[in-house]
Design a protein around this motif. Structure first.
Motif, PDB file in Angstrom:
ATOM      1  N   GLY A 188      53.541  56.538  25.562  1.00 13.49           N
ATOM      2  CA  GLY A 188      53.279  55.036  25.087  1.00 13.49           C
ATOM      3  C   GLY A 188      54.391  54.140  25.893  1.00 13.49           C
ATOM      4  N   ILE A 226      42.737  54.275  18.828  1.00  7.94           N
ATOM      5  CA  ILE A 226      43.875  53.730  18.002  1.00  7.94           C
ATOM      6  C   ILE A 226      43.005  53.140  16.788  1.00  7.94           C
ATOM      7  CG2 ILE A 226      45.540  51.697  17.600  1.00  7.94           C
ATOM      8  CD1 ILE A 226      46.143  52.452  20.790  1.00  7.94           C
ATOM      9  N   TYR A 243      48.898  46.430  18.003  1.00  3.62           N
ATOM     10  CA  TYR A 243      48.599  47.832  17.523  1.00  3.62           C
ATOM     11  C   TYR A 243      49.942  48.284  16.458  1.00  3.62           C
ATOM     12  CZ  TYR A 243      51.512  48.724  21.564  1.00  3.62           C
ATOM     13  OH  TYR A 243      52.319  48.875  22.342  1.00  3.62           O
ATOM     14  N   TYR A 245      49.361  54.753  18.043  1.00  2.00           N
ATOM     15  CA  TYR A 245      49.300  54.776  19.581  1.00  2.00           C
ATOM     16  C   TYR A 245      49.689  56.018  20.161  1.00  2.00           C
ATOM     17  CZ  TYR A 245      50.406  53.100  24.298  1.00  2.00           C
ATOM     18  OH  TYR A 245      50.234  52.931  25.868  1.00  2.00           O
TER      19      TYR A 245
END
Length: 310
Positions: free
Chosen positions: A65, A102, A123, A128
């Protein structure tokens, strides 16, 4: 030995040691190796695997991420565009696969307007991480976590022989036919001797900012905080009581079923860190700080994009 500058402040003289030659264990040989597990690295690794290439993704942390998880930057920006006066999602493909995962974890908000100009999508960071793992696992991408890129060994001036990584097991080498630099700072490209530039060539770098989380926020009482906080910042600037290196804050309610069970909503706030004490931008890239004449290649801090040397 410590020397003194004209200002009277101590100045440490540079020192170095000679590292003994050693044999570096070979971790593996791949068709494609991707350095960095942020959004670019995730997309590059998945695209490589879809093309049938044996792929390894190397990530310094224990999760994927990039700054979207490690630094708490909880907005996907750049997926939408203003097309003839209307907002449209224009980035699809692998991004859609990731966002769908997600969303299935109930970690994705509907798109929201930022700065009154463009849409972004917030998010949950835990969702994630899980979704990115699931996406790469589904494409059988090998992942080497807790591995920091440390340098390269070159075949010649234009071809990489191996990428060196520091792991908990010590230094190891990885070979590949193709290396893709998704390090965020163009590290791999710089190690190969690629040209790069630092900042804006006038000594200015990207200002730092700090993400933090507030629990127990009532979204109805908070209202449109992403509008009211910038307005308060503007009033403070106009009155002369404060000066901010950025013009606004990012404030966004988040889903919290994964990250906390005690609060129905989490607000994320991005604001300048120690704004009143900052007199200049920071360069957190050790490689760039060491350069005396940074006039060539690419660093993330000027939004350029270095290309790897293979």
């Amino acid at each position: 030995m410590i020397a003194r500058q004209r200002s009277g402040k101590p100045k440490l003289r540079p020192k170095s040691i000679e590292e003994p030659a050693r044999q570096i264990p070979l971790y593996g040989e791949y068709e494609v190796v991707v350095l960095g597990g942020g959004p670019a690295g995730i997309a590059a690794a998945v695209a490589s695997a879809r093309a049938g290439r044996r792929t390894l993704l190397i990530e310094r942390y224990g999760f994927l991420g990039g700054m979207g998880t490690a630094a708490g930057v909880t907005n996907f920006c750049g997926l939408h565009a203003n097309v003839h006066g209307e907002m449209h999602r224009v980035v699809q493909g692998i991004a859609s696969d990731l966002l769908d995962r997600i969303d299935r974890l109930d970690g994705l908000n509907a798109p929201h307007l930022i700065l009154g100009k463009i849409l972004a999508q917030a998010y949950d960071t835990a969702a994630y991480k899980i979704a990115a793992d699931d996406l790469l696992a589904a494409h059988k991408v090998d992942i080497l976590f807790h591995a920091l890129g440390a340098g390269v060994a070159m075949h010649d001036a234009t071809r990489i022989n191996a990428l060196m990584v520091e792991t908990r097991a010590g230094r190891q080498a990885v070979r590949a036919d193709v290396f893709i630099d998704c390090s965020g700072d163009g590290d791999l490209a710089a190690w190969t001797g690629a040209r790069f530039e630092v900042g804006d060539n006038a000594g200015s770098m990207l200002y730092p900012s700090m993400m933090f989380r507030l629990n127990g926020i009532d979204p109805e009482k908070a209202g449109d905080a992403w509008r009211t906080i910038p307005a308060l910042m503007e009033q403070a600037e106009a009155s002369g009581t404060h000066h901010f290196p950025r013009k606004a804050a990012i404030v966004r309610p988040q889903r919290s079923q994964i990250s906390t069970a005690s609060s129905p909503t989490i607000s994320r706030v991005a604001r300048s860190r120690a704004a009143a004490r900052l007199s200049r931008p920071l360069n957190s890239c050790a490689r760039c700080r060491d350069l005396k004449n940074p006039t060539s290649s690419t660093c993330r801090r000027n939004s350029a994009s270095a290309k790897p040397g293979a």
